[in-house]
Write a protein that holds these residues in place. Structure first.
Motif, PDB file in Angstrom:
ATOM      1  N   SER A 176     -15.853  11.418  -9.117  1.00  0.00           N
ATOM      2  CA  SER A 176     -14.547  12.199  -8.955  1.00  0.00           C
ATOM      3  C   SER A 176     -13.766  11.526 -10.020  1.00  0.00           C
ATOM      4  N   PHE A 177     -13.067  12.480 -10.852  1.00  0.00           N
ATOM      5  CA  PHE A 177     -12.046  11.874 -11.832  1.00  0.00           C
ATOM      6  C   PHE A 177     -10.887  12.538 -11.501  1.00  0.00           C
ATOM      7  N   ILE A 178      -9.882  11.414 -10.992  1.00  0.00           N
ATOM      8  CA  ILE A 178      -8.516  11.452 -10.475  1.00  0.00           C
ATOM      9  C   ILE A 178      -7.430  11.173 -11.448  1.00  0.00           C
ATOM     10  N   ASP A 179      -6.441  12.069 -11.637  1.00  0.00           N
ATOM     11  CA  ASP A 179      -5.316  11.826 -12.512  1.00  0.00           C
ATOM     12  C   ASP A 179      -4.506  10.710 -11.739  1.00  0.00           C
ATOM     13  N   THR A 180      -4.334   9.535 -12.541  1.00  0.00           N
ATOM     14  CA  THR A 180      -3.476   8.514 -11.965  1.00  0.00           C
ATOM     15  C   THR A 180      -2.035   9.016 -11.716  1.00  0.00           C
ATOM     16  N   ALA A 181      -1.483   9.979 -12.450  1.00  0.00           N
ATOM     17  CA  ALA A 181       0.003  10.213 -12.222  1.00  0.00           C
ATOM     18  C   ALA A 181       0.249  11.003 -11.017  1.00  0.00           C
ATOM     19  N   THR A 182      -0.757  11.740 -10.566  1.00  0.00           N
ATOM     20  CA  THR A 182      -0.386  12.759  -9.401  1.00  0.00           C
ATOM     21  C   THR A 182      -1.395  12.631  -8.349  1.00  0.00           C
TER      22      THR A 182
ATOM     23  N   GLY B 178       8.418   7.932 -12.606  1.00  0.00           N
ATOM     24  CA  GLY B 178       8.579   8.151 -11.053  1.00  0.00           C
ATOM     25  C   GLY B 178       8.027   7.222 -10.226  1.00  0.00           C
ATOM     26  N   GLU B 179       7.712   7.370  -9.113  1.00  0.00           N
ATOM     27  CA  GLU B 179       7.246   6.669  -8.114  1.00  0.00           C
ATOM     28  C   GLU B 179       5.829   6.688  -7.906  1.00  0.00           C
ATOM     29  N   GLY B 180       5.115   7.772  -8.211  1.00  0.00           N
ATOM     30  CA  GLY B 180       3.651   7.720  -8.317  1.00  0.00           C
ATOM     31  C   GLY B 180       2.987   7.948  -6.688  1.00  0.00           C
ATOM     32  N   ARG B 181       3.775   8.560  -5.919  1.00  0.00           N
ATOM     33  CA  ARG B 181       3.394   8.611  -4.385  1.00  0.00           C
ATOM     34  C   ARG B 181       2.995   9.986  -3.944  1.00  0.00           C
ATOM     35  N   ASP B 182       3.016  11.112  -5.153  1.00  0.00           N
ATOM     36  CA  ASP B 182       2.523  12.355  -4.877  1.00  0.00           C
ATOM     37  C   ASP B 182       1.298  12.440  -4.272  1.00  0.00           C
ATOM     38  N   ASN B 183       0.756  13.427  -3.375  1.00  0.00           N
ATOM     39  CA  ASN B 183      -0.487  13.592  -2.875  1.00  0.00           C
ATOM     40  C   ASN B 183      -1.114  12.508  -2.151  1.00  0.00           C
ATOM     41  N   LEU B 184      -0.504  11.142  -1.699  1.00  0.00           N
ATOM     42  CA  LEU B 184      -0.854  10.122  -1.023  1.00  0.00           C
ATOM     43  C   LEU B 184      -0.812  10.441   0.352  1.00  0.00           C
ATOM     44  N   GLN B 185      -1.625   9.857   1.104  1.00  0.00           N
ATOM     45  CA  GLN B 185      -1.775  10.153   2.478  1.00  0.00           C
ATOM     46  C   GLN B 185      -1.624   8.848   3.609  1.00  0.00           C
ATOM     47  N   PRO B 186      -1.185   8.692   4.674  1.00  0.00           N
ATOM     48  CA  PRO B 186      -1.594   7.470   5.169  1.00  0.00           C
ATOM     49  C   PRO B 186      -2.800   7.082   5.645  1.00  0.00           C
TER      50      PRO B 186
ATOM     51  N   LEU C 253       1.042  -1.080  -0.079  1.00  0.00           N
ATOM     52  CA  LEU C 253      -0.208  -0.187   0.118  1.00  0.00           C
ATOM     53  C   LEU C 253       0.802   1.293  -0.069  1.00  0.00           C
ATOM     54  N   LEU C 254       0.700   2.163  -1.063  1.00  0.00           N
ATOM     55  CA  LEU C 254       1.425   3.202  -0.990  1.00  0.00           C
ATOM     56  C   LEU C 254       0.986   4.431  -0.388  1.00  0.00           C
ATOM     57  N   GLY C 255      -0.292   4.417  -0.162  1.00  0.00           N
ATOM     58  CA  GLY C 255      -1.061   5.371   0.636  1.00  0.00           C
ATOM     59  C   GLY C 255      -2.624   5.532   0.022  1.00  0.00           C
ATOM     60  N   VAL C 256      -3.072   6.374   0.649  1.00  0.00           N
ATOM     61  CA  VAL C 256      -4.751   6.685   0.041  1.00  0.00           C
ATOM     62  C   VAL C 256      -5.025   7.975  -0.422  1.00  0.00           C
ATOM     63  N   ILE C 257      -6.079   8.009  -1.322  1.00  0.00           N
ATOM     64  CA  ILE C 257      -6.435   9.455  -2.009  1.00  0.00           C
ATOM     65  C   ILE C 257      -7.658   9.573  -0.798  1.00  0.00           C
ATOM     66  N   ARG C 258      -7.653  10.677  -0.253  1.00  0.00           N
ATOM     67  CA  ARG C 258      -8.650  10.819   0.861  1.00  0.00           C
ATOM     68  C   ARG C 258      -9.790  12.059  -0.133  1.00  0.00           C
ATOM     69  N   LEU C 259     -10.940  11.133  -0.073  1.00  0.00           N
ATOM     70  CA  LEU C 259     -12.032  11.913  -0.746  1.00  0.00           C
ATOM     71  C   LEU C 259     -13.191  12.674   0.132  1.00  0.00           C
ATOM     72  N   GLY C 260     -12.909  12.034   1.474  1.00  0.00           N
ATOM     73  CA  GLY C 260     -13.819  12.516   2.484  1.00  0.00           C
ATOM     74  C   GLY C 260     -13.589  12.102   3.697  1.00  0.00           C
ATOM     75  N   ASP C 261     -14.538  12.607   4.955  1.00  0.00           N
ATOM     76  CA  ASP C 261     -14.047  12.386   6.359  1.00  0.00           C
ATOM     77  C   ASP C 261     -14.832  11.081   6.745  1.00  0.00           C
ATOM     78  N   THR C 262     -14.603  10.740   7.760  1.00  0.00           N
ATOM     79  CA  THR C 262     -15.415   9.601   8.572  1.00  0.00           C
ATOM     80  C   THR C 262     -16.439   9.998   9.227  1.00  0.00           C
ATOM     81  N   THR C 263     -17.372   9.222   9.909  1.00  0.00           N
ATOM     82  CA  THR C 263     -18.311   9.585  10.645  1.00  0.00           C
ATOM     83  C   THR C 263     -17.717   9.884  12.153  1.00  0.00           C
ATOM     84  N   PRO C 264     -18.237  11.097  13.004  1.00  0.00           N
ATOM     85  CA  PRO C 264     -19.612  11.789  12.437  1.00  0.00           C
ATOM     86  C   PRO C 264     -19.040  12.991  11.831  1.00  0.00           C
ATOM     87  N   ALA C 265     -17.679  13.405  11.488  1.00  0.00           N
ATOM     88  CA  ALA C 265     -17.670  14.398  10.749  1.00  0.00           C
ATOM     89  C   ALA C 265     -18.233  14.677   9.545  1.00  0.00           C
TER      90      ALA C 265
END
Length: 476
Positions: A106-112, A352-360, A59-71
Motif C-alpha cells: 500500500s502506497f500512502i501519501d504522508t501529507a494526507t 499543517g497538522e497532518g491529521r487528515d483521514n486519521l482514525q482513533p 499518537l495522532l491516530g491510525v490509518i486503517r488498512l483492514g479489519d480485525t478478526t473475524p471480519a
C-alpha cells in the motif's frame, strides 16, 4: 528569469531529502526533530498504520488498512491482512506498507494519510524499500525466491531479481550502488548491483532466518539479524563483502538500526526475548549498554538527527522513544496491535497538522499481558492477548525452553499446570530455545481472574498435542 527560477525550484523539490542518519549517507546534514516529522508503525493484528508526532511523542491516530478478526476471514473481505513491513521514499512523501496476508504493497501519501495505490505481488512479501535514486521499489517476496521490482512512479511491476529462497529484506547502500538482500529461509545474503540487477556478492549467514538488514550511514558495514539463533552478523559493505564479526545478541533478535553522533556511530539491536535494545559501537563492536524497553521490541528507526531511537514493542502495543545521549527510554506511546516494521520520516508533513483521514485506534487500544514462569520462578514467556472483539489473538514470545524440541501451549484447569491439558498450539523451539507462538480464540474470557468455575491457566509443556508432557512454564 521566472522560468529559470521555476526550473531550479522543480529540481530542488525533486532531490532526495536524506538525513545524515540511516538510511541516508553520513555526509548529509542531520534534520532536527520537528512537528512535521512522523514516526509510523505497521500494526499486524489491528491491520493499521499508527502515526506518531515525535515532537510531542503523541499518537495522532491510525490509518486503517483492514479489519480485525473475524471480519477479515470473510471470502468477500477486500481489506489488507497482516500489515507488517514498512519503507519510505527518499523525498519523504510516500510510505510503502507491506501486508503479508494479502500479498500487497500500500502506497500512502504522508501529507494526507491516504492510500494512493495498492500493488499486488507474489506470495507473502515481507519488506519494501525505494532505491535511493527514487526510480524503483524493491519488494522482498519472502514466500517465493525473488525481489519484485516496481516502478516508483506507476507502482507497476517491471521485473524480478532471482535470489535465494525466502528473501527477508532489502536495504541499499547509502550511495545507492548496492542492494543487500538477506534470507529468511536460506543461509545466504546476496549483494545486488542496483543498475544491472545482477548478483555481485554472496555472504554465508550463520543461520537461515534473517528478518532484518541495515547499512551504516558511513557506507562501510552491513548488519543483519538472525532471529532463530539470537545472533547479529556484520560484513563489509564493499567487495569482497567479508564477514567482520558475529555477535551473540540474545533470543528472538529482531531488528537493527544505527545512529551517528559526535561520540561515534552506534548499532541498536532489538532482542525480543530479553525485552531489551542492545547498543554496540560499530568501530570496535563493543557493547555499550542494554536498555530495558518493554514487551518484545521489534522494529526500530532513528530520528533525522540521531537524538532519538524509536522502537516498536510488539507485545505491548506501544512505541518506546529512546534518548540516544542517555540511552534511556523517555516516552512510551500507545499504538495499534502488534507493531512490526517501523519508519521515522523527517518532514513527512510539509505543512499543517497532518491529521487528515486519521482514525482513533478503537479495539486496537485493548490488550492484556500475561507471564509464564518456570519452576525457578523466573519469567520465561510473555503472552499478549490482542482484543479483536469476541476473540483475541494470542501471541507468546516463548524463551527459556529446551532448544530444537516440540512443545505445546495449552490450558490447564489447575494453577500448578497439572491435570489434563487443552492444547491451543503446537510449536518447535529454535536453536536459542525460543519461539513466537500464535493462536486465536476467546482466551481472555477463561484465563482472567474472575472467570469463575471455567477458569483456566496457560501453560507450556514439552511434547506434541497428542502426548503433552508435564508443564515446564505456568501462568504467573
Amino acid at each position: 528569469m521566472t522560468g529559470r527560477f521555476a526550473a531550479l525550484l522543480l529540481l530542488t523539490t525533486a532531490l532526495p531529502a536524506f538525513a545524515g542518519q540511516a538510511p541516508g549517507p553520513a555526509d548529509a546534514p542531520d534534520i532536527p526533530i520537528s512537528k512535521q516529522d512522523r514516526f509510523y508503525s505497521s500494526d499486524q493484528f489491528s491491520n493499521t498504520v499508527s502515526v506518531i508526532d515525535p515532537s510531542s511523542n503523541t499518537l495522532l491516530g491510525v490509518i486503517r488498512l483492514g479489519d480485525t478478526t473475524p471480519a477479515n476471514l470473510s471470502p468477500l473481505y477486500r481489506g489488507q491482512l497482516l500489515v507488517h513491513g514498512m519503507g519510505f521514499s527518499p523525498d519523504h512523501r510516500t510510505l510503502a506498507v507491506i501486508s503479508i496476508g494479502s500479498n500487497s504493497v500500500s502506497f500512502i501519501d504522508t501529507a494526507t494519510n491516504l492510500v494512493k495505490h495498492v500493488a499486488y505481488v507474489g506470495r507473502s512479501p515481507h519488506e519494501a524499500f525505494f532505491t535511493p535514486d527514487r526510480r524503483e521499489v524493491w519488494v522482498s517476496v519472502r514466500g517465493e525466491d525473488y525481489i519484485a521490482v516496481l516502478d516508483a512512479g506507476t507502482y507497476q511491476e517491471t521485473g524480478r531479481i532471482k535470489v535465494p529462497n525466502g528473501p527477508g529484506m532489502t536495504i541499499f547502500s547509502p550511495d545507492g550502488a548496492f542492494g543487500y538482500v538477506c534470507s529468511s529461509f536460506s543461509p545466504e545474503t546476496v549483494v545486488i548491483d542496483t543498475k544491472s540487477h545482477a548478483i555481485v556478492g554472496r555472504v554465508k549467514q550463520e543461520s537461515p532466518f534473517c528478518p532484518d538488514i541495515a547499512a551504516t550511514p558511513d557506507g562501510r558495514q552491513v548488519w543483519l539479524t538472525l532471529k532463530d539463533v539470537g545472533r547479529t552478523m556484520v560484513f563489509d559493505a564493499r567487495p569482497p563483502f567479508a564477514v567482520l564479526r558475529v555477535l551473540d545478541t540474545g533470543p528472538i533478535t529482531n531488528h537493527v538500526n544505527f545512529i551517528r553522533t559526535p561520540r561515534g556511530q552506534f548499532a541498536y539491536v532489538t532482542v525480543g526475548g530479553l525485552n531489551e535494545v542492545k547498543v554496540f559501537r560499530t568501530d570496535t563492536f563493543e557493547q555499550v549498554t542494554a536498555i530495558r524497553v518493554g514487551a518484545l521490541p521489534h522494529g526500530l528507526w532513528p530520528s533525522g538527527d540521531g537524538t532519538r531511537m524509536y522502537v516498536g514493542l510488539e507485545n505491548a502495543d506501544a512505541v518506546a522513544a529512546i534518548d540516544t545521549a542517555a540511552n534511556a527510554v523517555v516516552a512510551t506511546i500507545p499504538i495499534g496491535q502488534g507493531p512490526q516494521g517501523v519508519a521515522y520520516v523527517p518532514g513527512a508533513v510539509p505543512q499543517g497538522e497532518g491529521r487528515d483521514n486519521l482514525q482513533p485506534p478503537g479495539l486496537a487500544a485493548n490488550s492484556v499481558q500475561l507471564l509464564l514462569t518456570g519452576a525457578d520462578g523466573r519469567t520465561g514467556t510473555q503472552v499478549t492477548l490482542f482484543d479483536q472483539g469476541p476473540l483475541q489473538i494470542l501471541q507468546a514470545a516463548a524463551t527459556g525452553l529446551p532448544p530444537g524440541k516440540p512443545h505445546v501451549l495449552a490450558l490447564s484447569t489447575q494453577a500448578d499446570g497439572t491435570g489434563p491439558l487443552q492444547v491451543l498450539a503446537s510449536f518447535m523451539t529454535n536453536p536459542a530455545g525460543a519461539a513466537i507462538v500464535n493462536t486465536v480464540g476467546p482466551i481472555r474470557q477463561v484465563v482472567q481472574e474472575n472467570a469463575g468455575p471455567v477458569r483456566r491457566y496457560l501453560v507450556i509443556a514439552p511434547g506434541s498435542a497428542a502426548q503433552p508432557g508435564a508443564a515446564l512454564q505456568i501462568q504467573k
